[in-house]
Design an enzyme around this catalytic site. Structure first.
Site, PDB file in Angstrom:
ATOM      1  N   ARG A 237       0.852  -1.203   0.000  1.00 52.80           N
ATOM      2  CA  ARG A 237       0.000   0.000   0.000  1.00 52.80           C
ATOM      3  C   ARG A 237       0.885   1.250   0.000  1.00 52.80           C
ATOM      4  NH1 ARG A 237      -1.524   1.746   4.634  1.00 52.80           N
ATOM      5  NH2 ARG A 237      -2.325  -0.228   5.441  1.00 52.80           N
TER       6      ARG A 237
ATOM      7  N   TYR B 150     -16.539  17.368 -14.868  1.00 53.65           N
ATOM      8  CA  TYR B 150     -16.963  15.969 -15.044  1.00 53.65           C
ATOM      9  C   TYR B 150     -18.010  15.610 -13.968  1.00 53.65           C
ATOM     10  CZ  TYR B 150     -16.794  10.919 -14.628  1.00 53.65           C
ATOM     11  OH  TYR B 150     -17.151   9.595 -14.518  1.00 53.65           O
TER      12      TYR B 150
ATOM     13  N   ASP C 145      -7.330  19.360 -13.793  1.00 47.52           N
ATOM     14  CA  ASP C 145      -7.621  18.018 -14.313  1.00 47.52           C
ATOM     15  C   ASP C 145      -7.197  18.039 -15.782  1.00 47.52           C
ATOM     16  OD1 ASP C 145      -8.793  15.798 -15.529  1.00 47.52           O
ATOM     17  OD2 ASP C 145     -10.498  15.780 -14.155  1.00 47.52           O
TER      18      ASP C 145
ATOM     19  N   LYS D  53      -8.224   7.184 -19.461  1.00 47.29           N
ATOM     20  CA  LYS D  53      -8.486   7.725 -20.789  1.00 47.29           C
ATOM     21  C   LYS D  53      -7.219   7.639 -21.654  1.00 47.29           C
ATOM     22  CE  LYS D  53     -12.549   8.366 -19.135  1.00 47.29           C
ATOM     23  NZ  LYS D  53     -12.566   8.835 -17.798  1.00 47.29           N
TER      24      LYS D  53
HETATM   25  C1  LIG Z   1     -12.143  14.811 -17.046  1.00 47.80           C
HETATM   26  C2  LIG Z   1     -12.366  13.612 -16.165  1.00 47.80           C
HETATM   27  N1  LIG Z   1     -11.863  13.618 -14.918  1.00 47.80           N
HETATM   28  C3  LIG Z   1     -12.036  12.572 -14.081  1.00 47.80           C
HETATM   29  C4  LIG Z   1     -12.740  11.449 -14.475  1.00 47.80           C
HETATM   30  C5  LIG Z   1     -12.914  10.302 -13.511  1.00 47.80           C
HETATM   31  O1  LIG Z   1     -12.025   9.280 -13.834  1.00 47.80           O
HETATM   32  P1  LIG Z   1     -12.293   7.705 -13.571  1.00 47.80           P
HETATM   33  O2  LIG Z   1     -13.460   7.319 -14.410  1.00 47.80           O
HETATM   34  O3  LIG Z   1     -10.991   7.084 -13.998  1.00 47.80           O
HETATM   35  O4  LIG Z   1     -12.543   7.553 -12.116  1.00 47.80           O
HETATM   36  C6  LIG Z   1     -13.255  11.389 -15.767  1.00 47.80           C
HETATM   37  C7  LIG Z   1     -14.001  10.195 -16.207  1.00 47.80           C
HETATM   38  O5  LIG Z   1     -14.677  10.176 -17.217  1.00 47.80           O
HETATM   39  C8  LIG Z   1     -13.073  12.498 -16.637  1.00 47.80           C
HETATM   40  O6  LIG Z   1     -13.569  12.517 -17.896  1.00 47.80           O
END
Ligand SMILES: Cc1ncc(COP(=O)(O)O)c(C=O)c1O
Length: 380
Positions: A47, A99, A171, A196
């Site tokens: 961990r 998101y 992000d 992604k």
């Molecule tokens: C811009 C963005 N940030 C964060 C996330 C969350 O990521 P995860 O689905 O890997 O938890 C997403 C998911 O679609 C996203 O598009």
């Protein structure tokens, strides 16, 4: 090092123990100690640290030009760890079209721990500054955002935040470090849904965080170890492997995007196309100043939701699915899928029309994607 070279040679991905060129999958939870507290390579319990994860974490820190990298079990786990830097009563400013999962975590989970927030239009810097309160401790932005691809000026936003002693978090899922480095523009923390583009093959769910300095890094590392949302060694390996081809994939995606945007702009059955390549896109110049490529996401509108469903029915190469950023092209209707939980009038006010379609462009041959979409649009 240039960008594609750094994807291969960044971090410490050669195995220190055996010399294996690719860090192996260290599928172990614990490590033998030579005497109490005498650790062979610094590893004690997985961990806290695992060599396969360390390889990934050092790589992403190099790619984002930061000091410390951390790998989590999903993008949401990464975002949650960053929010956990805050204390009860602290306030976050966040872009209004963030998101949906981030919106949900804040409004349904972190609110119960006394964190407060305002969702604001961050494309306008004055609006950010006038929204700052005494308790504001974090500015969180996605740029370009999803699905409207709204652009926030990272440098200007971080300058305002610095003036008020507020942390700037970006992000960077959509642009990735290959095209945009928020820490170079003044952000304190950059994070990703590595599910992604970084993973890139629709086969791993993961999140990454990189900090601009050691002290912030240590705080994230402490939260990661204390709350435990780590990425396992198998997925760390897959992600490191995916990152090696990030540049090649993004360059092909950008070639494809250019042609698809041209098709959409000129097609009679398309009402509107949303992409920073369009001359009239808000803050387009800012995007091209702070990023060296453009998003692989394109949003466009057809007359109504029924027509949108027909487009989906007629495409053969665009897979109907949520998510984005992988080798295969995906298609979705935000009003019925990712944004369905947002009341229609709020959706419309934000600019998400019922007939909006979102494409995540993959690495297929350009002419195949253009022909497939053209054929589908001709049939509605
Ligand atoms: C811009 C963005 N940030 C964060 C996330 C969350 O990521 P995860 O689905 O890997 O938890 C997403 C998911 O679609 C996203 O598009």
């Amino acid at each position: 090092m240039n960008k594609k070279t750094l994807l291969i040679h960044g971090g410490k991905t050669t195995d220190a123990y055996t010399g294996a060129v690719t860090t192996p999958i260290y599928q172990t939870s614990t490590y033998e100690q030579d005497a109490i507290g005498e650790l062979r390579q610094g590893y004690e319990y997985s961990r806290t640290a695992n060599p396969t994860r360390t390889a990934l974490e050092t790589l992403i820190a190099d790619l984002e030009h930061g000091t410390n990298g951390y790998a989590f079990g999903s993008g949401m786990a990464a975002i949650s760890a960053v929010i956990m830097l805050l204390d009860k009563g602290d306030h976050i400013l966040i872009n209004s079209d963030v998101y949906g999962g981030t919106y949900r975590a804040l409004t349904k989970v972190f609110t119960r721990f006394g964190i407060t927030f305002d969702f604001i239009n961050t494309t306008n810097i004055e609006n950010i500054e006038s929204s700052i309160k005494e308790e504001t401790k974090m500015l969180f932005v996605e740029t370009p955002s999803n699905p409207l691809l709204q652009v926030t000026d990272i440098k200007a936003a971080s300058n305002v935040a610095k003036k008020h002693h507020i942390l700037t978090v970006v992000d960077n899922t959509f642009m990735t470090p290959y095209y945009q480095n928020p820490l170079d523009l003044g952000a304190d923390i950059v994070l990703h849904s590595a599910t992604k583009y970084l993973g890139g093959h629709s086969d791993v769910v993961s999140g990454l965080v990189v900090t601009a300095n050691e002290s912030l890094g240590e705080r994230i590392g402490f939260i990661q170890n204390s709350t435990g949302g780590i990425l396992g060694p198998q997925d760390s390996y897959l992600l490191t492997r995916g990152i090696k081809t990030l540049g090649l994939r993004l360059e092909q995606i950008n070639r494809n995007v250019k042609e698809v945007v041209e098709l959409l702009k000129n097609h009679d059955n398309v009402v509107k196309t949303i992409h920073p390549l369009n001359e009239d896109h808000v803050n387009r110049d800012v995007h091209f100043e702070q990023a060296s490529g453009y998003p692989g996401i394109i949003s466009f509108e057809v007359a109504d939701v029924e027509k949108a469903k027909e487009v989906i029915k007629h495409t053969k190469l665009f897979t109907l699915a949520e998510s984005l950023g992988a080798v295969e092209s995906l298609i979705s209707v935000p009003s019925l899928m990712t944004h369905a939980s947002i009341p229609a009038e709020i959706r419309h006010k934000e600019g998400i029309a019922d007939g909006m379609i979102r494409l995540s462009i993959g690495i297929e041959d350009t002419e195949d994607l253009v022909a497939d979409l053209n054929n589908a649009l001709n049939q509605i």
